[in-house]
Enzyme design. Structure first.
Site, PDB file in Angstrom:
ATOM      1  N   ASP A 110      -0.430   0.233  10.659  1.00 45.63           N
ATOM      2  CA  ASP A 110      -0.191  -1.063  11.291  1.00 45.63           C
ATOM      3  C   ASP A 110       1.144  -1.671  10.868  1.00 45.63           C
ATOM      4  O   ASP A 110       1.508  -2.744  11.354  1.00 45.63           O
ATOM      5  CB  ASP A 110      -1.340  -2.027  10.962  1.00 45.63           C
ATOM      6  CG  ASP A 110      -2.130  -2.415  12.202  1.00 45.63           C
ATOM      7  OD1 ASP A 110      -2.043  -1.689  13.214  1.00 45.63           O
ATOM      8  OD2 ASP A 110      -2.829  -3.439  12.163  1.00 45.63           O
ATOM      9  N   ASP A 158     -15.618  -6.480   8.842  1.00 42.26           N
ATOM     10  CA  ASP A 158     -16.636  -5.491   8.509  1.00 42.26           C
ATOM     11  C   ASP A 158     -18.034  -6.111   8.486  1.00 42.26           C
ATOM     12  O   ASP A 158     -18.965  -5.613   9.137  1.00 42.26           O
ATOM     13  CB  ASP A 158     -16.319  -4.826   7.164  1.00 42.26           C
ATOM     14  CG  ASP A 158     -15.932  -5.837   6.085  1.00 42.26           C
ATOM     15  OD1 ASP A 158     -15.944  -7.051   6.364  1.00 42.26           O
ATOM     16  OD2 ASP A 158     -15.628  -5.405   4.956  1.00 42.26           O
ATOM     17  N   GLU A 165       0.859  -1.183   0.000  1.00 40.30           N
ATOM     18  CA  GLU A 165       0.000   0.000   0.000  1.00 40.30           C
ATOM     19  C   GLU A 165       0.897   1.236   0.000  1.00 40.30           C
ATOM     20  O   GLU A 165       1.173   1.823   1.048  1.00 40.30           O
ATOM     21  CB  GLU A 165      -0.915   0.001   1.227  1.00 40.30           C
ATOM     22  CG  GLU A 165      -1.838  -1.206   1.277  1.00 40.30           C
ATOM     23  CD  GLU A 165      -2.605  -1.335   2.581  1.00 40.30           C
ATOM     24  OE1 GLU A 165      -3.684  -1.947   2.565  1.00 40.30           O
ATOM     25  OE2 GLU A 165      -2.130  -0.827   3.619  1.00 40.30           O
TER      26      GLU A 165
END
Length: 753
Positions: free
Chosen positions: A134, A466, A105
């Site tokens: 993280d 989620d 990312e």
């Protein structure tokens, strides 16, 4: 403070399509007819007929769930321009951005998302942006520091000229984008902003290559990053920018968070990071509403927060808008969706259908939450809230500590949120004074012996935290809402190729199946909780996705089995009953094609999505099922796999959209299917198959179905002869060939050859 106004903040509209409903019922009736015919002729046919019958029972069940979902589609129309008539002061919002790996990312993606959030059309003094890293990466921290400097220029520029697209990487593509102001001043400012953004990108890129600017001795603000390990480090919380003056047109608060990690403490992946964000923001700003976005989901509509407020503030009861979902749409989608990951049809028909039941599933990003709901508030609690608010001082402190943890500061902030009456909001501005409390609630051992992850916050126990969290909210009798403004509120990145796309699908399949076999199963929640029956069926539709791989795999193998053994799973050509499966295939194909055409998509996009469902089912979904089975048997635990993001958003590859491969075992089942069908067709046309017994030999139907299966798995057929990343690795081919030969031998043995 709320004002009286007759102007609505939103409108809920039913979207009925009688022709679509009729086609759905026709498909259902044809499925029932086929099942009845199969059952009535079971004794006259062989094993292939029985396997087809079992698979078609499953397909009929899934189609029933699909009809349930699509039957009552609903749309919300929001009116952000009416908010000023209702509220003189808008409520504060805490915005969360999560990232976990600076390689998969790239920081420039995350920074564009942050910049788009900082520049939304909302009072800056009411906003705070928290970035969760993280990966505990000094590169991410450095990028955020540099981004905050650029934000001091970017945010005023966007608001001064009414810029629509507020993610710089997307805005600075090509010539200056018109803003309604084409003056010399705008052109000058535009060029300045572009130069500054290019400098920011260069700084981050050079830092990524370790060719500059991070201090080699890790001094100053970087000292906390010295000698840290990714999975073993203390909490790091840094205030990057604080809007101390409380300026409405300034830059919102920016806070960097890397929670503590220790090998002996489970960190629960993204769910754990979200819970730390919730607690840290609770002791720092404690906004009643929270927005969470993935690192690649930038704000595409600057009024996104205002659209959400229309639904959060305009509802008669807070139970009707526990959270607000915005659809996941993509800015870099390839033409005709070659990897089937753009979800256009799914969002239009399935998502809107679920909205008409008990509200959309929580999709992990682009979601506005009521903080009190995340803290465990139920529909019954909302009715009791008036009494609770008048007795704030009498709240049982021991119960709060058991639920929320030992931090006095956090339990007080939670009590304020839970007891706050509708329309009353405050926002803390002294961030520096709350750092010590924030560090305590970010400790990896803070959640021990509390309700975090079980009754409070994001739920633990699934790779798809989620959906599990949303299921918990719906099970408490609450309803969610859905907003899909034009232009789309958020845009993100699609997985860049075959391996990344299937890895993402495997993670989803694994996590969803974990939920089905957990104590939070929708069946249990429907019986013991307040989950509506139709919503239970909707959850089953998505949770059973990976199990679908088994009947899909069996059905895909049936034509080859029949050709090899000279048997049949379809009625013979002279049998009038052949019209049933033929009509079913034609009507279903026309029905699904019409959904794409109605949305302005091409027939090629329809075909790409149809074949990708077949590919996903026998690769990613199959491995998801095996992963959960191994977990249930205690053989292994599931692993959270991060999906790679493409920082460029564009590709110069002439073969863009072409399927790519790696050495992952994910590709073996589909490769085996292709080889088995190739061998089966050779056996059939060369006359090497055994003689038929009775009336049930393979015919043209089985041949056509085998060719159709090869067309669905054509990327793997090409991969057998491709080169480089476009070719299947030799190890995969050899293993698949050995398995295919074994299966062919097994088929021949079963037929007595």
């Amino acid at each position: 403070m709320a004002n009286q106004s007759s102007l609505p903040l939103y409108e809920k509209v039913s979207l009925k399509n009688n022709l679509k409903r009729a086609l759905e019922l026709v498909v259902f009736l044809l499925l029932l007819s086929l099942l009845f015919y199969r059952f009535s002729t079971l004794n006259n046919n062989g094993i292939a007929w029985s396997v087809a019958f079992l698979c078609e029972i499953w397909f009929a069940f899934i189609w029933t769930l699909t009809i349930n979902i699509k039957w009552n589609p609903v749309a919300y129309i929001t009116f952000p321009q009416h908010l000023s008539h209702w509220y003189a002061e808008l409520p504060p919002v805490d915005m969360f951005v999560t990232t976990a790996d600076p390689v998969l990312e790239p920081p420039i993606i995350t920074m564009n998302t942050v910049l788009s959030l900082l520049a939304v059309d909302y009072p800056a003094r009411k906003l705070a942006c928290y970035v969760s890293d993280d990966g505990c990466s000094p590169l991410t921290f450095y990028s955020l520091v540099e981004t905050s400097k650029f934000a001091e220029l970017w945010v005023p520029f966007c608001k001064k000229f009414g810029i629509q697209v507020r993610a710089p990487f997307k805005y600075f593509v090509g010539e200056p984008i018109l803003s309604g102001d084409n003056s010399l001043e705008f052109q000058k400012e535009w060029n300045k902003m572009k130069d500054e953004y290019e400098r920011l990108c260069e700084k981050i890129e050079r830092a990524s290559r370790n060719s500059m600017p991070l201090p080699s001795d890790m001094t100053g603000d970087y000292a906390v990053f010295s000698n840290v390990e990714r999975g073993n480090h203390p909490s790091i919380i840094k205030i990057i920018w604080e809007n101390k003056e409380g300026l409405s047109d300034g830059v919102p608060h920016i806070v960097y968070i890397s929670r503590e990690k220790h090998p002996k403490h489970p960190h629960h992946f993204k769910a754990g990071a979200m819970n730390v964000l919730t607690r840290v923001s609770g002791v720092m700003t404690n906004a009643p509403f929270m927005l969470n976005v993935d690192c690649d989901m930038f704000v595409n509509n600057p009024q996104a927060v205002l659209h959400a407020m229309c639904l959060l503030l305009g509802c008669k009861s807070e139970r009707d808008s526990a959270f607000i979902m915005f659809p996941q749409k993509f800015h870099d989608g390839l033409k005709d969706d070659p990897f089937g990951n753009q979800l256009v049809v799914l969002l239009e028909y399935v998502a809107r259908g679920i909205v008409g039941i008990q509200g959309p599933f929580y999709g992990g990003t682009n979601c506005f939450h009521r903080r009190k709901v995340i803290y465990g508030l139920s529909a019954d609690d909302i009715e009791f809230e008036g009494k609770l608010a008048s007795n704030t001082e009498e709240l049982p402190e021991k119960e709060l500590h058991k639920t929320f943890g030992s931090s006095v500061e956090f339990t007080r902030s939670a009590a304020l949120i839970l007891c706050r009456s509708k329309g009353y909001y405050d926002f803390r501005c002294n961030l520096s004074g709350s750092i010590e409390a924030a560090l305590r609630v970010a400790d990896c051992g803070y959640e021990c012996n509390t309700n975090w992850g079980a009754k409070v916050g994001w739920m633990y126990g699934s790779a798809t935290e989620d959906v599990l969290t949303g299921l918990g909210i719906h099970s408490r009798g609450l309803v969610s809402a859905y907003s899909s403004p034009d232009p789309p509120a958020f845009l993100g990145c699609t997985p860049p190729g075959g391996p990344a796309s299937l890895t993402q699908q495997k993670r989803w399949a694994t996590g969803l199946l974990e939920i089905l076999f957990s104590k939070m199963s929708p069946v249990i929640m429907c019986i013991k909780g307040k989950l509506q029956f139709r919503m239970c069926l909707a959850y089953l539709w998505v949770l059973l996705r990976s199990i679908r791989s088994i009947p899909e795999l069996c059905y895909a193998a049936l034509p080859a089995f029949c050709l090899i053994t000279n048997s049949n799973f379809l009625p013979q050509t002279e049998d009038p009953a052949l019209v049933i499966p033929l009509s079913l295939f034609m009507v279903y194909s026309l029905y699904t094609l019409s959904e794409y055409i109605r949305l302005g998509l091409s027939m090629r996009a329809w075909w790409n999505n149809e074949r990708m469902v077949r590919i996903q089912s026998v690769t990613a979904w199959l491995f998801g099922t095996l992963s959960v089975a191994s977990k249930i048997l205690g053989l292994s635990d599931t692993v959270f796999e991060i999906t790679k993001k493409d920082s460029s958003g564009e590709s110069e590859d002439s073969d863009v959209g072409k399927f790519t491969f790696d050495k992952s075992p994910l590709f073996m089942p589909a490769t085996t299917i292709v080889l088995v069908h190739m061998i089966a067709l050779v056996i059939r046309f060369s006359g090497l198959h055994p003689p038929k017994e009775g009336l049930g030999g393979s015919g043209s139907g089985e041949i056509i179905c085998s060719i159709y299966a090869l067309l669905c798995f054509m990327p793997f057929a090409r991969g057998l002869f491709g080169e480089g990343k476009y070719g299947l690795p030799s190890s995969t081919i050899f293993k698949s060939a050995a398995l295919a030969l074994f299966l062919v031998h097994l088929c021949l043995w079963s037929s007595g050859v």
